[in-house]
Design a protein around this motif. Structure first.
Motif, PDB file in Angstrom:
ATOM      1  N   ASN A  13     -24.073 -67.649  18.538  1.00 14.56           N
ATOM      2  CA  ASN A  13     -23.215 -68.539  19.327  1.00 14.56           C
ATOM      3  C   ASN A  13     -21.683 -67.655  19.403  1.00 14.56           C
ATOM      4  OD1 ASN A  13     -22.433 -70.887  20.709  1.00 14.56           O
ATOM      5  ND2 ASN A  13     -21.229 -71.187  18.797  1.00 14.56           N
ATOM      6  N   HIS A  14     -21.159 -67.272  18.345  1.00 14.08           N
ATOM      7  CA  HIS A  14     -19.843 -66.756  18.300  1.00 14.08           C
ATOM      8  C   HIS A  14     -19.841 -65.354  18.924  1.00 14.08           C
ATOM      9  CE1 HIS A  14     -17.704 -69.053  15.461  1.00 14.08           C
ATOM     10  NE2 HIS A  14     -18.652 -69.111  14.577  1.00 14.08           N
ATOM     11  N   GLN A  16     -21.671 -64.517  21.590  1.00 19.27           N
ATOM     12  CA  GLN A  16     -21.706 -64.773  23.181  1.00 19.27           C
ATOM     13  C   GLN A  16     -20.331 -65.481  23.595  1.00 19.27           C
ATOM     14  OE1 GLN A  16     -26.178 -66.087  22.901  1.00 19.27           O
ATOM     15  NE2 GLN A  16     -25.777 -65.474  25.039  1.00 19.27           N
ATOM     16  N   LEU A  17     -19.830 -65.938  22.891  1.00 14.84           N
ATOM     17  CA  LEU A  17     -18.406 -66.614  23.173  1.00 14.84           C
ATOM     18  C   LEU A  17     -17.350 -65.897  22.836  1.00 14.84           C
ATOM     19  CD1 LEU A  17     -19.082 -70.495  22.157  1.00 14.84           C
ATOM     20  CD2 LEU A  17     -18.826 -69.666  24.424  1.00 14.84           C
ATOM     21  N   ARG A  18     -17.141 -65.044  21.719  1.00 17.19           N
ATOM     22  CA  ARG A  18     -16.237 -64.417  21.203  1.00 17.19           C
ATOM     23  C   ARG A  18     -16.130 -62.921  21.280  1.00 17.19           C
ATOM     24  NH1 ARG A  18     -15.258 -68.196  15.985  1.00 17.19           N
ATOM     25  NH2 ARG A  18     -13.212 -66.827  15.675  1.00 17.19           N
ATOM     26  N   PHE A  87     -27.260 -68.496  29.989  1.00 16.93           N
ATOM     27  CA  PHE A  87     -26.152 -68.443  28.978  1.00 16.93           C
ATOM     28  C   PHE A  87     -25.005 -68.970  29.775  1.00 16.93           C
ATOM     29  CE2 PHE A  87     -28.531 -64.152  28.449  1.00 16.93           C
ATOM     30  CZ  PHE A  87     -29.236 -64.694  27.170  1.00 16.93           C
ATOM     31  N   ASP A  90     -24.718 -72.536  29.261  1.00 17.42           N
ATOM     32  CA  ASP A  90     -24.588 -72.906  27.928  1.00 17.42           C
ATOM     33  C   ASP A  90     -23.144 -72.444  27.545  1.00 17.42           C
ATOM     34  OD1 ASP A  90     -24.670 -73.825  25.277  1.00 17.42           O
ATOM     35  OD2 ASP A  90     -25.924 -72.118  24.807  1.00 17.42           O
ATOM     36  N   LYS A  93     -21.219 -68.782  28.094  1.00 14.60           N
ATOM     37  CA  LYS A  93     -21.252 -67.582  27.418  1.00 14.60           C
ATOM     38  C   LYS A  93     -21.874 -66.389  28.399  1.00 14.60           C
ATOM     39  CE  LYS A  93     -23.534 -70.138  23.401  1.00 14.60           C
ATOM     40  NZ  LYS A  93     -24.594 -70.355  22.800  1.00 14.60           N
ATOM     41  N   ARG A 164     -17.306 -66.756  33.835  1.00 14.88           N
ATOM     42  CA  ARG A 164     -16.696 -67.320  32.498  1.00 14.88           C
ATOM     43  C   ARG A 164     -15.085 -67.226  33.333  1.00 14.88           C
ATOM     44  NH1 ARG A 164     -16.615 -64.415  26.861  1.00 14.88           N
ATOM     45  NH2 ARG A 164     -18.460 -66.081  26.663  1.00 14.88           N
TER      46      ARG A 164
END
Length: 185
Positions: A13-14, A16-18, A87, A90, A93, A164
């Motif tokens: 999760n981290h 793909q987001l950060r 992705f 969600d 991401k 994004r």
């Protein structure tokens, strides 16, 4: 779920987001409610955690591609787009391979190597699918399989990043499906 598996899911999760450089061992330990030292029981380093992430993504992609093995080539490409679109749906991401490519120059050597292997696995699968599509006359005969596979892969990854930035998860799928209309016979 065991602690190691939970740590991998949190790290995914981290990532793909950060991005890889956007989270630390401490972030993972905090979410697990354990001490950072306890996380080292499962992963000697962040690099080892990264390698576990890539192994998980590699296995997932292999399983996913086997699930779609019997589909027609254009349908396989659409399913590939759907996978990447999930992705975006969600929390905007980006795909793991794409985010690791962005961080590539700062990754440890072993992680760089496995990122390349994951990208090659996806690229090889797409090249094979495009070749099947040309052979079956579902895709234009003038296409070059490897270059077209790269175009599909780059478009899906780029569309995720644009979606994004625009805070528009629907943009990813629309962009990628437009590509199919350009390569389909």
């Amino acid at each position: 779920m065991e602690t190691k598996a939970q740590a991998i899911e949190i790290a995914k999760n981290h990532l793909q987001l950060r991005g890889y450089n956007g989270f630390s061992f401490q972030d993972i330990a905090d979410e697990l409610g354990i001490r950072k030292a306890s996380l080292h029981y499962y992963f000697a380093s962040k690099e080892d955690l990264g390698l576990a992430l890539i192994a998980d993504y590699t296995q997932s992609f292999q399983h996913w591609s086997e699930m779609h093995e019997d589909r027609e080539p254009v349908e396989k490409i659409k399913k590939f787009i759907d996978m990447y679109n999930s992705f975006s749906q969600d929390g905007l991401k980006v795909c793991p391979g794409g985010v690791l490519c962005i961080d590539y120059n700062t990754l440890p050597p072993k992680l760089k190597k496995t990122v390349c292997q994951l990208q090659e696995q996806i690229q090889d699968w797409l090249t094979k699918v495009v070749a099947e599509g040309i052979k079956s006359k579902a895709l234009k005969a003038t296409l070059k399989p490897k270059e077209t596979a790269t175009l599909i892969h780059a478009t899906t990854q780029g569309a995720l990043q644009i979606a994004r930035m625009q805070n528009n998860p629907k943009a990813m799928k629309a962009t990628s499906l437009a590509l199919i209309s350009l390569i389909e016979k």
